[in-house]
Design a protein around this motif. Structure first.
Motif, PDB file in Angstrom:
ATOM      1  N   ALA A 138       2.497  14.683   3.806  1.00 41.45           N
ATOM      2  CA  ALA A 138       3.270  15.084   5.075  1.00 41.45           C
ATOM      3  C   ALA A 138       3.769  13.603   5.574  1.00 41.45           C
ATOM      4  CB  ALA A 138       2.624  15.871   5.834  1.00 41.45           C
ATOM      5  N   LYS A 139       2.698  12.845   5.830  1.00 42.76           N
ATOM      6  CA  LYS A 139       3.115  11.535   6.509  1.00 42.76           C
ATOM      7  C   LYS A 139       4.017  10.589   5.575  1.00 42.76           C
ATOM      8  CE  LYS A 139      -0.392   9.300   8.614  1.00 42.76           C
ATOM      9  NZ  LYS A 139       0.356   8.786  10.054  1.00 42.76           N
ATOM     10  N   SER A 140       4.192  10.713   4.307  1.00 48.04           N
ATOM     11  CA  SER A 140       4.965  10.098   3.480  1.00 48.04           C
ATOM     12  C   SER A 140       6.370  10.868   3.179  1.00 48.04           C
ATOM     13  CB  SER A 140       4.222   9.537   2.193  1.00 48.04           C
ATOM     14  OG  SER A 140       3.846  10.765   1.362  1.00 48.04           O
ATOM     15  N   SER A 141       6.386  11.934   3.988  1.00 48.14           N
ATOM     16  CA  SER A 141       7.726  12.765   3.548  1.00 48.14           C
ATOM     17  C   SER A 141       8.380  12.574   4.879  1.00 48.14           C
ATOM     18  CB  SER A 141       7.313  14.236   3.359  1.00 48.14           C
ATOM     19  OG  SER A 141       6.440  14.420   2.306  1.00 48.14           O
ATOM     20  N   PHE A 181       2.012  -7.485  -2.259  1.00 43.52           N
ATOM     21  CA  PHE A 181       2.329  -6.105  -1.857  1.00 43.52           C
ATOM     22  C   PHE A 181       3.592  -5.499  -2.346  1.00 43.52           C
ATOM     23  CE2 PHE A 181       3.721  -3.262   1.517  1.00 43.52           C
ATOM     24  CZ  PHE A 181       2.564  -2.406   1.527  1.00 43.52           C
ATOM     25  N   ALA A 182       3.360  -4.094  -2.649  1.00 43.83           N
ATOM     26  CA  ALA A 182       4.678  -3.556  -3.327  1.00 43.83           C
ATOM     27  C   ALA A 182       4.812  -2.079  -2.818  1.00 43.83           C
ATOM     28  CB  ALA A 182       4.521  -3.408  -4.944  1.00 43.83           C
ATOM     29  N   LYS A 183       5.618  -1.866  -1.771  1.00 38.18           N
ATOM     30  CA  LYS A 183       5.696  -0.684  -1.228  1.00 38.18           C
ATOM     31  C   LYS A 183       5.659   0.484  -2.000  1.00 38.18           C
ATOM     32  CE  LYS A 183       7.907  -2.785   3.084  1.00 38.18           C
ATOM     33  NZ  LYS A 183       9.017  -2.603   3.898  1.00 38.18           N
ATOM     34  N   SER A 184       6.257   0.665  -3.086  1.00 40.22           N
ATOM     35  CA  SER A 184       6.591   1.699  -3.950  1.00 40.22           C
ATOM     36  C   SER A 184       5.181   1.762  -4.620  1.00 40.22           C
ATOM     37  CB  SER A 184       7.552   1.448  -4.978  1.00 40.22           C
ATOM     38  OG  SER A 184       7.603   0.301  -5.829  1.00 40.22           O
ATOM     39  N   LEU A 185       4.279   1.227  -4.716  1.00 41.36           N
ATOM     40  CA  LEU A 185       3.065   1.397  -5.505  1.00 41.36           C
ATOM     41  C   LEU A 185       1.721   1.190  -4.426  1.00 41.36           C
ATOM     42  CD1 LEU A 185       3.739  -0.869  -8.732  1.00 41.36           C
ATOM     43  CD2 LEU A 185       3.733   1.530  -8.425  1.00 41.36           C
ATOM     44  N   ASP A 186       1.697   0.734  -3.722  1.00 44.88           N
ATOM     45  CA  ASP A 186       0.568   0.096  -2.560  1.00 44.88           C
ATOM     46  C   ASP A 186       0.465   1.233  -1.330  1.00 44.88           C
ATOM     47  OD1 ASP A 186      -0.442  -1.439  -4.607  1.00 44.88           O
ATOM     48  OD2 ASP A 186       0.832  -3.059  -3.662  1.00 44.88           O
ATOM     49  N   LEU A 187       1.617   2.033  -1.070  1.00 47.06           N
ATOM     50  CA  LEU A 187       1.631   2.785   0.028  1.00 47.06           C
ATOM     51  C   LEU A 187       1.047   4.084  -0.454  1.00 47.06           C
ATOM     52  CD1 LEU A 187       4.691   2.247   2.069  1.00 47.06           C
ATOM     53  CD2 LEU A 187       2.311   1.671   2.625  1.00 47.06           C
ATOM     54  N   LEU A 188       0.235   4.958   0.383  1.00 46.82           N
ATOM     55  CA  LEU A 188      -0.142   6.209   0.150  1.00 46.82           C
ATOM     56  C   LEU A 188       1.106   7.212   0.287  1.00 46.82           C
ATOM     57  CD1 LEU A 188      -3.275   7.008   2.321  1.00 46.82           C
ATOM     58  CD2 LEU A 188      -3.101   7.127  -0.166  1.00 46.82           C
ATOM     59  N   TRP A 204       3.101   5.946   6.432  1.00 46.85           N
ATOM     60  CA  TRP A 204       2.187   4.923   6.045  1.00 46.85           C
ATOM     61  C   TRP A 204       2.961   3.593   5.682  1.00 46.85           C
ATOM     62  CZ3 TRP A 204      -2.446   6.860   6.321  1.00 46.85           C
ATOM     63  CH2 TRP A 204      -2.586   8.244   5.800  1.00 46.85           C
ATOM     64  N   HIS A 205       2.438   2.609   6.294  1.00 48.54           N
ATOM     65  CA  HIS A 205       3.122   1.306   6.067  1.00 48.54           C
ATOM     66  C   HIS A 205       2.220   0.093   5.841  1.00 48.54           C
ATOM     67  CE1 HIS A 205       1.587   1.317  10.357  1.00 48.54           C
ATOM     68  NE2 HIS A 205       1.637  -0.109  10.368  1.00 48.54           N
ATOM     69  N   LEU A 206       0.822   0.309   5.672  1.00 51.53           N
ATOM     70  CA  LEU A 206       0.049  -0.468   5.379  1.00 51.53           C
ATOM     71  C   LEU A 206      -0.774  -0.018   4.048  1.00 51.53           C
ATOM     72  CD1 LEU A 206      -1.727  -1.755   8.803  1.00 51.53           C
ATOM     73  CD2 LEU A 206       0.083  -2.964   7.328  1.00 51.53           C
TER      74      LEU A 206
END
Length: 645
Positions: free
Chosen positions: A370-373, A330-337, A462-464
């Motif tokens: 918006a949820k990732s901002s 899992f890589a947060k910078s690539l796998d999160l919306l 987003w966290h998953l």
């Protein structure tokens, strides 16, 4: 033979006064020690402050000293207060006066019309909080997206009042005006030596203490940005930005061999990837307001400083042409919306839509971005899109955040079902995808506020890794239609192609309910944080069914969808993955038309024809028949009406 001048005597003591050393003659008069004529007695001593080896840079010390003097002078100036209100079609413009170096930023405010402006002006897009260089000092590695999001709580107090915005100060109409340090640097990079600049800056041109004025100015923001000559995106100071900009501009000239060789001399491949990654980690890319500021602009210029800038097309080329190698795990910078690369792709599509005069209607885009901002005020996660959608919600900074989220989602559900189908020519699959994206973005396990379970909470980032959508950046093909959900749809088809209408019932402002059709698959009997005996993996496809997608197999194999999720077992022997917080007694259901199953929690009450449930989260079930629609296709008659509360 070369003629050599006779050597001068070392001694300057002469018995004969007329026999004078040539070094003391008229030709060498600059070295005379005499007080008459040309001497140095009338010159002031000035230390050039050239550093010796291992000494501090005196230039930096001198700049800091001048800055302290400038700040001291401003500290004795009376604080600024707005004496007028920007209403109607009017808005304020900042007249940035000429200046250089550490001289105080001096600005005059004037009024302009948002409908028919008489002056040519620019708009500034920047990050209120941490500057680029400061952020680089605090962070490292490739998990910057989550770290930027974690800064939100620590900087939420910034901009709480006009005179308490930051620790820097400028002059506005002759009065002291507090600003953030990053804005001060941005204004200095824009300031000209001899000419004035007309520029719109939200922190200065809007009275941030006046909630009514803020709401009104947000409502005309689309006109302010569309009428501007260009929008300047100030990313901040970034080490090595000069080479990155040079590479971006020259790489657009083509792929001939000579150009490729020259590009490698500017930035070798490894250094290039590192430079791009550092740029994408800058806080500006996580700010919610930059979306509309860039999408509504007729022209975008990205700036790292006074002489270092490039176009949005240059930025897009860097991100598109330099791919990122897939990570193991899992890589947060690539796998999160909403990761930075995906944000750039979505924003670019929205820019194309705005230039075509089409207000985008895809709620999926709004939810993902918006949820990732980050936003100091959570209402801005809705209001920042005001000029880009057909929403009728008027910006109002006095209303409650939960009430705003409920109103927006109810507006979208009703509009997609009834109005957008005619206005935007949305196909039935497009409407289904947009409606399902609302449900997959919601769930009580992903809410901070007490909301109906089917209402997304924009304050919950987003966290998953998502199951219902892809997180890859679709940079090669930028469609201008409202089909983002279709181009970024996952491989799963659990709900098949059949869908009944979603209906909002019990139109109570605080707790509306949603009626829809679903197949209750099974009940959960056990949960575990560790891997059960049957490790979730796509089952081999039965005869006549689609083969397991390589993308799906990769997601499960490398642990991307496992990260942060809880395992569960059901009565019928299914094994799956879901968000932590599920428990025994919850049910797994398939929403008709949805991509992936969901976990519901039964509630007491309700009619026999429509049982009450709370939506918890999306889930993954270890069954090809379930995940790829065979169950929904064969057992759709088992579907029943349920009500989400």
């Amino acid at each position: 033979m070369v003629s050599v001048s006779p050597r001068l005597r070392d001694s300057l003591e002469y018995e004969d006064p007329e026999n004078v050393d040539p070094r003391m003659s008229w030709g060498f008069r600059s070295l005379t020690l005499s007080s008459a004529g040309h001497s140095y007695e009338d010159l002031e001593y000035a230390d050039d402050e050239r550093p010796f080896s291992a000494s501090a840079d005196p230039g930096s010390a001198r700049r800091k000293r001048r800055q302290r003097q400038s700040d001291l002078e401003l500290s004795h100036v009376e604080s600024h207060s707005y004496r007028t209100v920007a209403d109607g079609d009017s808005f304020r413009l900042a007249v940035l006066k000429p200046g250089t170096g550490s001289a105080p930023i001096d600005i005059d405010l004037i009024f302009e019309s948002s409908k028919q402006p008489k002056r040519e002006y620019r708009c500034l897009s920047y990050c209120w909080q941490a500057t680029a260089l400061e952020y680089q000092r605090r962070t490292s590695g490739f998990e910057a997206l989550s770290r930027v999001q974690s800064l939100e709580s620590s900087v939420s107090s910034i901009a709480s009042s006009t005179n308490g915005i930051g620790d820097a100060a400028i002059l506005v109409d002759g009065y002291r005006f507090s600003v953030t340090t990053n804005l001060l640097r941005a204004l200095r990079s824009l300031r000209k030596r001899n000419n004035k600049i007309l520029i719109w800056v939200d922190q200065i041109c809007i009275n941030q203490e006046d909630h009514v004025e803020r709401g009104h100015q947000v409502s005309i923001m689309k006109d302010i940005f569309r009428q501007a000559s260009q929008v300047i995106v100030y990313l901040g100071e970034l080490p090595g930005s000069e080479k990155l900009v040079e590479y971006a501009k020259k790489s657009r000239r083509g792929g001939v061999e000579g150009v490729k060789t020259a590009l490698k001399r500017i930035l070798p491949p490894r250094q290039l990837k590192d430079a791009i990654q550092r740029m994408l980690e800058l806080p500006w890319f996580g700010r919610v307001w930059v979306i509309s500021e860039v999408c509504l602009a007729p022209l975008v210029r990205i700036s790292f400083g006074p002489e270092t800038h490039m176009s949005w097309e240059n930025l897009l080329g860097l991100v598109r042409d330099i791919p990122v190698a897939p990570s193991q795990g899992f890589a947060k910078s690539l796998d999160l919306l909403g990761n930075t690369r995906q944000r750039i792709a979505i924003i670019t599509q929205m820019m194309a839509q705005q230039k075509d005069g089409a207000a985008h209607a895809d709620i999926s885009q709004l939810l993902v971005l918006a949820k990732s901002s980050n936003a100091t005020d959570h209402r801005d996660k809705i209001y920042s899109f005001y000029g880009m959608t057909l929403l009728t919600t008027t910006p109002d900074y006095t209303r409650s955040v939960p009430g705003l989220f409920i109103e927006v989602i109810c507006d979208y559900v009703n509009s997609i079902e009834a109005l957008y189908a005619n206005w935007k020519d949305l196909s039935d699959p497009s409407r289904t995808l947009q409606l399902m994206s609302i449900l997959y973005s919601a769930g009580s396990l992903h809410q901070h506020y007490e909301l109906p379970s089917w209402i997304p909470d924009w304050t919950s980032s987003w966290h998953l890794a998502p199951l219902w959508a892809c997180t890859t950046a679709n940079l090669n093909a930028i469609p201008t239609r409202n089909d983002w959900a279709a181009t970024n749809r996952s491989d799963f088809r659990a709900g098949g192609d059949r869908r009944d209408n979603l209906e909002i019932t019990a139109q109570v402002t605080s707790s509306p309910r949603l009626r829809l059709s679903a197949i209750v698959l099974d009940h959960i009997v056990a949960t575990s944080d560790t891997t059960p005996a049957s490790t979730p993996a796509p089952s081999p496809g039965a005869k006549g069914t689609a083969p397991v997608s390589p993308v799906t197999r990769s997601l499960v194999a490398n642990g991307t969808i496992r990260y942060g999720r809880t395992f569960f077992d059901t009565q019928k022997g299914f094994t799956g993955l879901a968000t932590p917080g599920i428990k025994s007694g919850d049910v797994v259901a398939i929403l008709l038309g949805g991509d992936v199953p969901v976990v519901l929690r039964p509630l007491k009450g309700g009619a026999k024809a429509a049982k009450l449930y709370r939506l918890l989260c999306e889930c993954f079930v270890e069954s090809h028949a379930v995940m790829y629609g065979d169950v929904a296709k064969s057992e759709w008659t088992r579907a029943q009406d349920i009500v989400l509360v």
